[in-house]
Design an enzyme around this catalytic site. Sequence first.
Site, PDB file in Angstrom:
ATOM      1  N   SER A 127      28.914  30.252  42.046  1.00 55.20           N
ATOM      2  CA  SER A 127      29.849  29.204  41.870  1.00 55.20           C
ATOM      3  C   SER A 127      30.693  28.871  43.093  1.00 55.20           C
ATOM      4  CB  SER A 127      30.604  29.523  40.597  1.00 55.20           C
ATOM      5  OG  SER A 127      31.782  28.392  40.662  1.00 55.20           O
ATOM      6  N   TYR A 152      37.025  34.324  36.686  1.00 56.53           N
ATOM      7  CA  TYR A 152      35.617  33.750  36.689  1.00 56.53           C
ATOM      8  C   TYR A 152      35.006  33.795  38.183  1.00 56.53           C
ATOM      9  CZ  TYR A 152      32.091  30.004  36.711  1.00 56.53           C
ATOM     10  OH  TYR A 152      30.918  29.556  37.025  1.00 56.53           O
TER      11      TYR A 152
END
Length: 336
Positions: A127, A152
């Site tokens: 990501s 995350y």
Amino acid sequence: MRILVTGAAGFIGAATAEALLARGDQVIGIDNLNAYYDVSLKRARLARLNDRDGFHFVECDLADRNAMQTVFSQHQPRRVVHLAAQAGVRYGMENPHAYADSNLVGFLNVLEGCRRSKVEHLAYASSSSVYGANTAMPYSVRHNVDHPLSLYAATKKANELMAHSYAHLYRLPVTGLRFFTVYGPWGRPDMAPFLFTKRILAGEPIDVYNFGDHARDFTYIDDIVEGVIRTLDKVAEPDPAWDGAKPDPATSSAPYRLYNIGNNQPVALLDFIRCIENATGRKAVMNMLPMQPGDVPKTFADIDALAADVGYRPKTPIETGVRRLVEWFREFYGVH
């Protein structure tokens, strides 16, 4: 070829599976169909895949070691596209264990399955959030990413490290893909493009954080899928020029690669909202708010490495992508 796609009921997973089926591959899709967002949307994506020849779906959780072992042993995939994860930045502040279960334990089970089944190549989702506190733009895969701003992001950075260890120890070819804000038809309801479209069409206010002073490297789903498949087809190899005295984070003496997949053209958030206004024919009512915890003001992908290695270049203008998103939303939800 037989390809395992995790997160097959997800936004990117379903689109990738569809593209692989269209070119003649067999796809084994797995997903746990959790309730992080509307399960009926996930089932609708799956229904489209189930209508295609060559698709087989298994409902299971990445964190279930025995179930994952069974999937690999029964289906013996040749390659794996790992797109399943507990997504979202802010959700992790209230539900941290969901990220450990899916993104850490689940990823370990994927790596073990690939190792034991002698998978030819694992392409997995990282990501853009791994860049965290970095402010140098555009973000490069050669930048340091040791300052994540959310759990995350930390789990995605951990995935890259775990993948490298398997590439080094077991010579498992692995390629990590750092996605930049993906949008388009069949998108995720928790992301701004979907939320803004939904609320603008309903005449409801939209929450605009950092008082609108955001820019994102919004990347259309078709461009993302093209990048995923191009990298899947190019099996990662050791970099003969890699030097441990001056280590390049994006390559290795092991069969390991990292790439950004983005549009390489950041769009100001207020300009993105104007595109939705133009596509819907409605004016947004904006509720201006301060920055949210864990968020970053701007993302901008340097995609030179991906362009050089697999010829990737995004093709979809933001206006075209937003129009397609709005058209899909109107049709799927019956909004006129």
